[in-house]
Design a protein around this motif. Structure first.
Motif, PDB file in Angstrom:
ATOM      1  N   ILE A   4      25.802  28.403  28.434  1.00 48.03           N
ATOM      2  CA  ILE A   4      25.645  26.527  28.317  1.00 48.03           C
ATOM      3  C   ILE A   4      24.343  26.642  27.669  1.00 48.03           C
ATOM      4  CG2 ILE A   4      26.055  25.859  29.732  1.00 48.03           C
ATOM      5  CD1 ILE A   4      27.307  24.921  26.477  1.00 48.03           C
ATOM      6  N   TYR A   5      23.853  27.024  28.891  1.00 46.79           N
ATOM      7  CA  TYR A   5      22.417  26.766  28.871  1.00 46.79           C
ATOM      8  C   TYR A   5      21.837  28.054  27.493  1.00 46.79           C
ATOM      9  CZ  TYR A   5      23.471  25.519  33.055  1.00 46.79           C
ATOM     10  OH  TYR A   5      24.222  24.292  34.287  1.00 46.79           O
ATOM     11  N   SER A   6      22.326  28.849  26.871  1.00 46.40           N
ATOM     12  CA  SER A   6      21.960  29.941  26.571  1.00 46.40           C
ATOM     13  C   SER A   6      22.121  28.944  24.662  1.00 46.40           C
ATOM     14  CB  SER A   6      21.466  31.126  26.549  1.00 46.40           C
ATOM     15  OG  SER A   6      23.198  31.824  26.189  1.00 46.40           O
ATOM     16  N   ALA A  11      20.422  26.218  20.045  1.00 48.95           N
ATOM     17  CA  ALA A  11      20.501  25.440  19.382  1.00 48.95           C
ATOM     18  C   ALA A  11      19.079  24.709  19.000  1.00 48.95           C
ATOM     19  CB  ALA A  11      21.737  24.328  19.791  1.00 48.95           C
ATOM     20  N   ILE A  12      18.712  24.329  20.441  1.00 51.23           N
ATOM     21  CA  ILE A  12      17.122  23.360  20.077  1.00 51.23           C
ATOM     22  C   ILE A  12      16.380  24.725  19.152  1.00 51.23           C
ATOM     23  CG2 ILE A  12      15.114  23.152  21.389  1.00 51.23           C
ATOM     24  CD1 ILE A  12      16.733  22.848  23.654  1.00 51.23           C
ATOM     25  N   ASP A  13      16.219  26.327  18.965  1.00 49.52           N
ATOM     26  CA  ASP A  13      15.394  26.427  18.195  1.00 49.52           C
ATOM     27  C   ASP A  13      15.695  26.514  16.922  1.00 49.52           C
ATOM     28  OD1 ASP A  13      13.824  27.263  20.186  1.00 49.52           O
ATOM     29  OD2 ASP A  13      15.060  29.317  20.874  1.00 49.52           O
ATOM     30  N   ARG A  20      18.883  23.850  11.803  1.00 54.23           N
ATOM     31  CA  ARG A  20      20.217  23.566  11.530  1.00 54.23           C
ATOM     32  C   ARG A  20      20.702  22.760  12.800  1.00 54.23           C
ATOM     33  NH1 ARG A  20      22.942  29.317  11.452  1.00 54.23           N
ATOM     34  NH2 ARG A  20      24.359  27.783  10.631  1.00 54.23           N
ATOM     35  N   TYR A  21      21.362  21.943  12.936  1.00 57.21           N
ATOM     36  CA  TYR A  21      22.057  21.938  13.998  1.00 57.21           C
ATOM     37  C   TYR A  21      23.724  21.602  13.558  1.00 57.21           C
ATOM     38  CZ  TYR A  21      18.164  19.177  11.936  1.00 57.21           C
ATOM     39  OH  TYR A  21      17.108  18.738  11.926  1.00 57.21           O
ATOM     40  N   VAL A  22      24.048  22.694  14.521  1.00 59.23           N
ATOM     41  CA  VAL A  22      25.455  23.236  14.108  1.00 59.23           C
ATOM     42  C   VAL A  22      26.340  23.096  15.524  1.00 59.23           C
ATOM     43  CG1 VAL A  22      25.225  25.046  12.977  1.00 59.23           C
ATOM     44  CG2 VAL A  22      24.712  25.083  15.260  1.00 59.23           C
ATOM     45  N   LEU A  23      25.180  23.051  17.011  1.00 65.12           N
ATOM     46  CA  LEU A  23      26.116  22.782  18.357  1.00 65.12           C
ATOM     47  C   LEU A  23      26.760  21.158  18.541  1.00 65.12           C
ATOM     48  CD1 LEU A  23      26.999  23.734  20.525  1.00 65.12           C
ATOM     49  CD2 LEU A  23      25.036  22.823  21.728  1.00 65.12           C
TER      50      LEU A  23
END
Length: 121
Positions: A4-6, A11-13, A20-23
């Protein structure tokens, strides 16, 4: 659930670089049948703390902020910064929502559910 951390870092990158806002963290937890402790661990993690700091920086940048923040985020337009800030905030809210929903015990409104249904008929 250590991946989850990666996933959140990616997602931030993606938000900053590719717009892109996919998470959807809530759906991610639900699909992977995460335990409440997984959500709690994420909320208390260094990653979540960094997210919170990033949200605060973006909020200050949007408000006019100090010169350092303006310099650091000058490559990000204000509408894009607002969108990123809201997206990152949603990630944290999703984790909190999942944690709250996974509390042990009876769900709100489940008591006397049958009685209410028969009373309305």
């Amino acid at each position: 659930m250590n991946e989850i951390y990666s996933i959140v870092d990616t997602a931030i990158d993606q938000a900053f670089v590719n717009d892109r806002y996919v998470l959807d963290l809530y759906d991610y937890f639900k699909i992977n049948e995460a335990k409440r402790n997984d959500a709690t661990e994420f909320i208390q993690s260094r990653t979540a703390l960094s997210l919170n700091e990033l949200i605060e920086e973006l909020t200050e940048y949007l408000a006019g902020g100090n010169q350092q923040l303006i310099e650091a985020y000058k490559h990000v337009s204000k509408p894009k910064a607002r969108k990123i800030r809201d997206y990152l905030d949603k990630i944290l809210l999703d984790a909190k929502r999942y944690e709250d929903e996974r509390k042990p015990g009876r769900k709100k409104g489940s008591k006397n559910k049958k009685r209410r249904q028969t009373a309305t008929k």
